[in-house]
Design an enzyme around this catalytic site. Structure first.
Site, PDB file in Angstrom:
ATOM      1  N   GLN A  23       0.803  -1.218   0.000  1.00  0.00           N
ATOM      2  CA  GLN A  23       0.000   0.000   0.000  1.00  0.00           C
ATOM      3  C   GLN A  23       0.840   1.273   0.000  1.00  0.00           C
ATOM      4  OE1 GLN A  23      -2.556  -1.816   3.320  1.00  0.00           O
ATOM      5  NE2 GLN A  23      -4.008  -0.483   2.295  1.00  0.00           N
ATOM      6  N   HIS A 117       0.832  -9.404   4.396  1.00  0.00           N
ATOM      7  CA  HIS A 117      -0.292  -8.464   4.396  1.00  0.00           C
ATOM      8  C   HIS A 117      -0.944  -8.471   3.009  1.00  0.00           C
ATOM      9  CE1 HIS A 117      -2.054  -4.721   6.483  1.00  0.00           C
ATOM     10  NE2 HIS A 117      -2.770  -4.913   5.384  1.00  0.00           N
ATOM     11  N   ASN A 161      -1.819 -10.793   8.341  1.00  0.00           N
ATOM     12  CA  ASN A 161      -2.739  -9.693   8.559  1.00  0.00           C
ATOM     13  C   ASN A 161      -4.137 -10.141   8.143  1.00  0.00           C
ATOM     14  OD1 ASN A 161      -3.346  -6.682   8.910  1.00  0.00           O
ATOM     15  ND2 ASN A 161      -4.172  -7.099   6.877  1.00  0.00           N
ATOM     16  N   GLU A 162      -5.049 -10.118   9.089  1.00  0.00           N
ATOM     17  CA  GLU A 162      -6.466 -10.399   8.802  1.00  0.00           C
ATOM     18  C   GLU A 162      -6.690 -11.613   7.903  1.00  0.00           C
ATOM     19  OE1 GLU A 162      -8.232  -6.809   7.282  1.00  0.00           O
ATOM     20  OE2 GLU A 162      -8.130  -5.806   9.221  1.00  0.00           O
TER      21      GLU A 162
HETATM   22  C1  BGC Z   1      -6.381  -3.786   6.118  1.00  0.00           C
HETATM   23  C2  BGC Z   1      -5.671  -2.572   5.554  1.00  0.00           C
HETATM   24  C3  BGC Z   1      -6.691  -1.633   4.954  1.00  0.00           C
HETATM   25  C4  BGC Z   1      -7.600  -1.165   6.069  1.00  0.00           C
HETATM   26  C5  BGC Z   1      -8.614  -0.095   5.693  1.00  0.00           C
HETATM   27  C6  BGC Z   1      -7.665  -3.472   6.837  1.00  0.00           C
HETATM   28  O1  BGC Z   1      -8.613  -4.425   6.468  1.00  0.00           O
HETATM   29  O2  BGC Z   1      -5.506  -4.542   6.916  1.00  0.00           O
HETATM   30  O3  BGC Z   1      -4.722  -3.008   4.629  1.00  0.00           O
HETATM   31  O4  BGC Z   1      -6.133  -0.596   4.250  1.00  0.00           O
HETATM   32  O5  BGC Z   1      -8.291  -2.276   6.584  1.00  0.00           O
HETATM   33  O6  BGC Z   1      -9.620  -0.585   4.868  1.00  0.00           O
END
Ligand code: BGC
Length: 412
Positions: A23, A117, A161-162
């Site tokens: 990002q 990520h 990440n998530e």
């Molecule tokens: C993610 C980020 C994303 C943010 C805002 C999260 O789900 O980890 O990468 O930019 O939310 O939407």
């Protein structure tokens, strides 16, 4: 501010801001998403391009973060740079991340490293991504190599990440995986990399991803801990505040499917990273649209800062491990709404602390206005504005305001 939870945060509380490699770094050309962004058709509003050129400007960005008053930087290491071809590891890129980590230490910033990520190397997508039978082995090998090279400088790490976001998006009904445009995009991407498939994380099968990644998290944690440096390893989870709408609400079913498995994983990890943006009202057919009259963010979901407190409470009750808020934020052009959002979210954190919930840090998403995946550069999540023509950084009022809370370790 007038609230009953105003006051000091615990000593050693981490205050930070987060980014993710794809990002902000720019020109992540060996990644799967770079391919998906640049084929036709594509679901991406625009390609990531040079992003915020953080790859070259990390030193200034970390210095800026420190000068604002923060003590923590959460960022991700890009697998596609470190292993641009299968089995070919780049010492030059590993050294790049050593310099990023060193810049954190020079500025008294605690680095929290994310090893994955959302992006994979394009060769990984070409073999089928997380659904390929060797996926976990390949990821674990990358973790092993990377931790061996960088581990002595890492202070906190998360594997994924998530990893539950594909499942969450399914409930939010935001992505239809069988839509013509997604199928067309994947087909073109496969052709571009000379394969008959293109397995990316964001467009993967939610159940399959979950099963592979859960097994992989445990092995990857062991691999990370085998390197030099004895840092805690956790996992971050995308969590809304799920609110039951009506007696037939599917809230509990949703919680079990989206969070249950990963909270069980977190319970066996060193910490849980809570990442919360909004609430979700869950009815008998799943998520309901925003409630009429409730303010919306640039992402189209409700402005609901109180969601953070509920997500922390739920996560802690299930996992019983230390909690870091690893993401919380708002996409808005109006920075005063960001201040209001953070103010109310932090009141929730204080309330959790007052109830002896072990919250150890608040890391805001994001340090910079950056590439918001499918949405491109339109949503503004940054504490710091970025002029992408000149790559000039300009801290917003919210950056000084939150930085001041970080400096004093207290709400005003
Ligand atoms: C993610 C980020 C994303 C943010 C805002 C999260 O789900 O980890 O990468 O930019 O939310 O939407």
């Amino acid at each position: 501010m007038d609230n009953q939870f105003a006051g000091k945060f615990p000593d050693g509380f981490l205050w930070g801001a987060a980014t993710a490699a794809h990002q902000v770094e720019g020109n992540n050309v060996n990644s799967d998403l770079w391919v998906l962004e640049n084929v036709k058709p594509t679901l991406f509003a625009e390609p990531s391009g040079s992003a915020c050129d953080h790859y070259h400007r990390y030193a200034g960005d970390i210095k800026l973060l420190a000068s604002l008053g923060f003590n923590t930087y959460r960022f991700s290491i890009e697998w596609a740079r470190i292993e641009p071809e299968q089995g070919v590891f780049s010492t030059v890129e590993l050294d790049h991340y050593r310099r990023v980590l060193a810049a954190c230490h020079q500025n008294n910033i605690t680095p929290m490293v994310t090893f994955y990520h959302f992006t994979s190397p394009r060769w990984f997508a070409a073999i089928g991504g997380w659904e390929h039978k060797t996926a976990a082995d390949l990821f674990v090998r990358y973790c092993e190599r990377t931790s061996k090279h960088l581990g002595d400088l890492v202070e906190l790490a998360t594997t994924f990440n998530e990893p539950n976001i594909p499942m969450l998006l399914r409930w939010m009904k935001t992505i239809n995986l069988s839509s013509g445009i997604i199928l067309g995009m994947e087909h073109q991407a496969a052709q571009t990399v000379g394969s008959d498939r293109f397995g990316s994380f964001l467009f993967g099968n939610a159940e399959k991803l979950r099963d592979v990644m859960i097994a992989c998290h445990h092995r990857a944690s062991v691999a990370l801990k085998a390197g030099p440096g004895k840092y805690p390893v956790g996992v971050t989870i995308a969590m809304n505040d799920e609110q039951a709408a009506g007696p037939e609400s599917k809230r509990d079913e949703k919680r079990a499917e989206v969070y249950g498995h990963w909270l069980a994983v977190a319970a066996e990890s060193n910490f849980l990273g809570v990442q919360t943006y909004t609430r979700a009202r869950v009815g008998e057919d799943g998520d309901l649209p925003p409630e009429p009259g409730v303010e919306l963010t640039q992402m189209g979901y409700e402005f609901w800062p109180e969601a953070l407190e509920q997500a922390i409470r739920y996560g802690y009750a299930q996992a019983h491990v230390p909690i870091y808020v690893t993401e919380n934020g708002i996409g808005t052009e109006d920075d005063s709404r960001r201040i209001e959002y953070i103010d109310r979210a932090l009141a929730g954190v204080r309330s959790c602390l007052a109830d002896k919930i072990d919250v150890r840090g608040y890391i805001h998403w994001s340090l910079l206005d950056n590439f918001e995946w499918l949405e491109g550069y339109r949503p503004k999540f940054g504490l710091v504005a970025v002029d992408r023509e000149t790559q000039t950084r300009k801290p917003k009022l919210s950056a000084y305001w939150l930085g001041n809370i970080a400096k004093t370790n207290a709400l005003e």
